[in-house]
Design a protein around this motif. Sequence first.
Motif, PDB file in Angstrom:
ATOM      1  N   UNK A  27      21.190  -6.887 100.633  1.00  0.00           N
ATOM      2  CA  UNK A  27      20.655  -8.244 100.702  1.00  0.00           C
ATOM      3  C   UNK A  27      20.750  -8.722 102.143  1.00  0.00           C
ATOM      4  N   UNK A  28      20.335  -9.977 102.380  1.00  0.00           N
ATOM      5  CA  UNK A  28      20.316 -10.512 103.743  1.00  0.00           C
ATOM      6  C   UNK A  28      21.708 -10.550 104.353  1.00  0.00           C
ATOM      7  N   UNK A  29      22.709 -10.853 103.554  1.00  0.00           N
ATOM      8  CA  UNK A  29      24.080 -10.919 104.071  1.00  0.00           C
ATOM      9  C   UNK A  29      24.550  -9.539 104.506  1.00  0.00           C
ATOM     10  N   UNK A  33      25.592  -8.492 108.257  1.00  0.00           N
ATOM     11  CA  UNK A  33      26.944  -7.969 108.489  1.00  0.00           C
ATOM     12  C   UNK A  33      26.876  -6.651 109.266  1.00  0.00           C
ATOM     13  N   UNK A  34      25.978  -5.748 108.876  1.00  0.00           N
ATOM     14  CA  UNK A  34      25.874  -4.466 109.550  1.00  0.00           C
ATOM     15  C   UNK A  34      25.395  -4.632 110.996  1.00  0.00           C
ATOM     16  N   UNK A  72      25.512 -17.084 103.940  1.00  0.00           N
ATOM     17  CA  UNK A  72      24.927 -16.843 105.254  1.00  0.00           C
ATOM     18  C   UNK A  72      24.920 -18.181 105.982  1.00  0.00           C
ATOM     19  N   UNK A  73      25.099 -18.146 107.300  1.00  0.00           N
ATOM     20  CA  UNK A  73      25.133 -19.388 108.072  1.00  0.00           C
ATOM     21  C   UNK A  73      24.253 -19.230 109.299  1.00  0.00           C
ATOM     22  N   UNK A  85      24.540 -15.296 110.475  1.00  0.00           N
ATOM     23  CA  UNK A  85      25.777 -14.534 110.355  1.00  0.00           C
ATOM     24  C   UNK A  85      26.328 -14.673 108.943  1.00  0.00           C
ATOM     25  N   UNK A  86      27.030 -13.642 108.445  1.00  0.00           N
ATOM     26  CA  UNK A  86      27.739 -13.828 107.178  1.00  0.00           C
ATOM     27  C   UNK A  86      28.718 -14.999 107.320  1.00  0.00           C
TER      28      UNK A  86
END
Length: 387
Positions: A27-29, A33-34, A72-73, A85-86
């Motif tokens: 997912x987007x998070x 993160x990666x 997510x922020x 960013x997560x």
Amino acid sequence: MTLTLTWSQILAWRLRRQLVSAAGGADAVAVARRLCGVQAQVASSARLAVALRSAEPDPGGIDRALWTDRTLVKTWIMRGTLHLLPADELAAYCAAMSTLRFWEKGSWQRGHGVTADEIAAIVEAVPAALAKAAPGALGGEGSPGALGGDGALTREELVDAVVDVTGDAHLREALTSGWGALLKPLSRLGELCYGPPREGRVTFTSPRAWIPGWPAALPPHEEAGVRIARAFLGAHGPATPEMFDTWLFGGRARKAVLKGWFRDLAPELTEVETDDGRTLLAPTEHLNDLAATRPSDEVHLLPGFDQYILAAPRTLAALIPPPLKPKVSRQAGWISPVVVHEGRVAGVWETKSGEITLDLAAPVPQAPLDAAVTRMSALLRPGSGHA
């Protein structure tokens, strides 16, 4: 014996680690993160960067993670630019970034038309204004918190609230004339992030009120810096401390701080040599994988401002051939969408009248190029939610 790696191996490894050659992001998070964040100065580019790395592209995934799940922020962070960013990693990034307090320098204050007292007042007043706006804060009907109902304030509302908190009407001029720059210190300090848009307008809120599980205090920068450097090298390595500094701080890190982070991380790292004579640092846990990586023959279209380009030096000829650099890294910090072949930039692309137009500087095999164009065209198609 020191391991020697070719740049073709390194770039193929990065493509895989960054979920480009194997689009497996859950997912987007997970993608953010990666990648250690997804640049979001251009929202459509951020959506494309996430979509092409996702196992199952989800057009509503970013908005849902930002405004519903709050996992997510969106905020100004690396190099002072907007990123996704997560949410559970933001505190660490803020702890690391706050080691460079550029706003306390007289040259920065003069350049942005504020005094030391004025910027200090803004840094103190914005958190107070956002706290007053938070749901449940005292103030009652008509208070700033009642405006949005979610504790977020538009730009105009935040200016009014800061003037109300400080009693200094002159700050209104400072905030409205140098808006983004004067709020960036607050984002680095973990006191401000984007809130949900309201009727097409940007809003701001406090991570403390917005992000579930926000800590009472930022973690020690020593711990945070090591954590971020470890993640960076795991996706954008092997690299040098200077490459990391350029990505995180724009090359302006405090030298003692940067040296301390890499000293603490040193037991997890191994030096490797490249085929052009550079000495880089690689996570020891990835050495076998790096050594076994074969050069890539794949072709990929990447969006503008993609982390594959942003996290590497623009002077890295193994990635961006020098004649192509002006087309990739353009004026005003613009990073063009690129065509990548064998891990290296082979050209740039753009959309005209809904069609992808290629500007190639090197031969690219037609069949995989056609497949890459077809894939990107599907993500750009009206109604896909990614463009």
